[in-house]
Design an enzyme around this catalytic site. Structure first.
Site, PDB file in Angstrom:
ATOM      1  N   SER A 120       0.842  -1.200   0.000  1.00  0.00           N
ATOM      2  CA  SER A 120       0.000   0.000   0.000  1.00  0.00           C
ATOM      3  C   SER A 120       0.882   1.257   0.000  1.00  0.00           C
ATOM      4  O   SER A 120       1.606   1.484  -0.967  1.00  0.00           O
ATOM      5  CB  SER A 120      -0.967  -0.048   1.189  1.00  0.00           C
ATOM      6  OG  SER A 120      -1.980   0.922   1.056  1.00  0.00           O
ATOM      7  N   HIS A 145      -7.087  -7.798   1.485  1.00  0.00           N
ATOM      8  CA  HIS A 145      -6.101  -6.737   1.287  1.00  0.00           C
ATOM      9  C   HIS A 145      -4.907  -6.884   2.230  1.00  0.00           C
ATOM     10  O   HIS A 145      -3.767  -6.625   1.835  1.00  0.00           O
ATOM     11  CB  HIS A 145      -6.773  -5.376   1.491  1.00  0.00           C
ATOM     12  CG  HIS A 145      -5.872  -4.217   1.230  1.00  0.00           C
ATOM     13  ND1 HIS A 145      -5.370  -3.934  -0.027  1.00  0.00           N
ATOM     14  CD2 HIS A 145      -5.369  -3.267   2.059  1.00  0.00           C
ATOM     15  CE1 HIS A 145      -4.604  -2.852   0.040  1.00  0.00           C
ATOM     16  NE2 HIS A 145      -4.592  -2.440   1.301  1.00  0.00           N
TER      17      HIS A 145
END
Length: 236
Positions: free
Chosen positions: A81, A215
């Site tokens: 991320s 995620h």
């Protein structure tokens, strides 16, 4: 360090620090030596002001990674991320300065660097901000439920989120380093199509790999992730 061992410099996601990756150092994946990279504002650097701009982070972290790796060491970069864009810009800086040891860039849970975030949490009131971060991250950190911990962690988390949301890639020129994009197969925040945007960022080989879970797949099965990295051409 063994002849085939790769030094993997790991860049943290928003709100996390080097401590997350120090747990990885305990895993038995002999092909990879984990180098946790610490950002200011957390853990042993708690008193240092956190970065709010990716460029400032890259300027400090790049020479620190090279120094920690040692002269002539093979380096790969991993980031998830926010860490993915930090790793990308550090790779760009290493190529710009002619560092010969960069072997691979592993980017995780992130669209390509030329696709900025549209939904923003920066500037929201605390509760709305934390709800937004939880939505973007796909998980809720246990610390969010402790008001005293939230008060301590919030300034650094806000700085990280601002750094990520304000980020714009510094160049459209492709890298030459091979890139592997990694993604949780159930990730509802980053699609396969978005993860595969990284293919356009390099003139070198590109690979896409999915791992089980969502995620934050790397929280649940870090050893599986390290074995994927160990099986890549970077460790060949």
């Amino acid at each position: 360090m063994g002849a085939q061992q790769l030094l993997l410099a790991c860049l943290p996601f928003a709100g996390s620090g080097a401590g997350f990756f120090r747990e990885w150092e305990k895993l038995d994946v002999s092909e990879v030596a984990v180098l946790p990279v610490q950002l200011p504002g957390r853990e042993e650097r708690f008193l240092d002001d956190p970065f709010t701009e990716v460029g400032d982070a890259v300027a400090e972290l790049t020479p620190r990674i090279v120094s920690s790796a040692g002269e002539g060491a093979d380096i790969a970069l991993f980031g998830h991320s926010l860490g993915a864009v930090l790793a990308y810009e550090i790779a760009r800086e290493l190529e710009r300065t002619g560092h010969l040891g960069l072997r691979h860039l592993f980017v995780s849970g992130s669209p390509g660097p030329h696709n900025g975030r549209t939904e923003r949490a920066t500037g929201l009131a605390d509760e709305e901000f934390l709800a937004g971060v939880q939505r973007f991250a796909g998980y809720r950190h246990a610390a969010f439920d402790d008001p005293e911990l939230v008060e301590v962690l919030l300034p650094t988390l806000r700085a990280d989120v601002q750094m990520h949301e304000d980020y714009r890639a510094t160049s459209t020129e492709p890298l030459s380093v091979p890139i592997t994009a990694l993604r949780g197969e159930d990730d509802e925040l980053v699609s396969r199509e978005q993860a595969e945007q990284w293919a356009k960022v390099t003139r070198g080989p590109f690979a896409y790999r999915e791992l089980p879970n969502g995620h934050m797949y790397l929280v649940d099965e870090p050893e599986r992730l390290l074995r994927v990295i160990a099986g890549s051409p970077a460790c060949g």
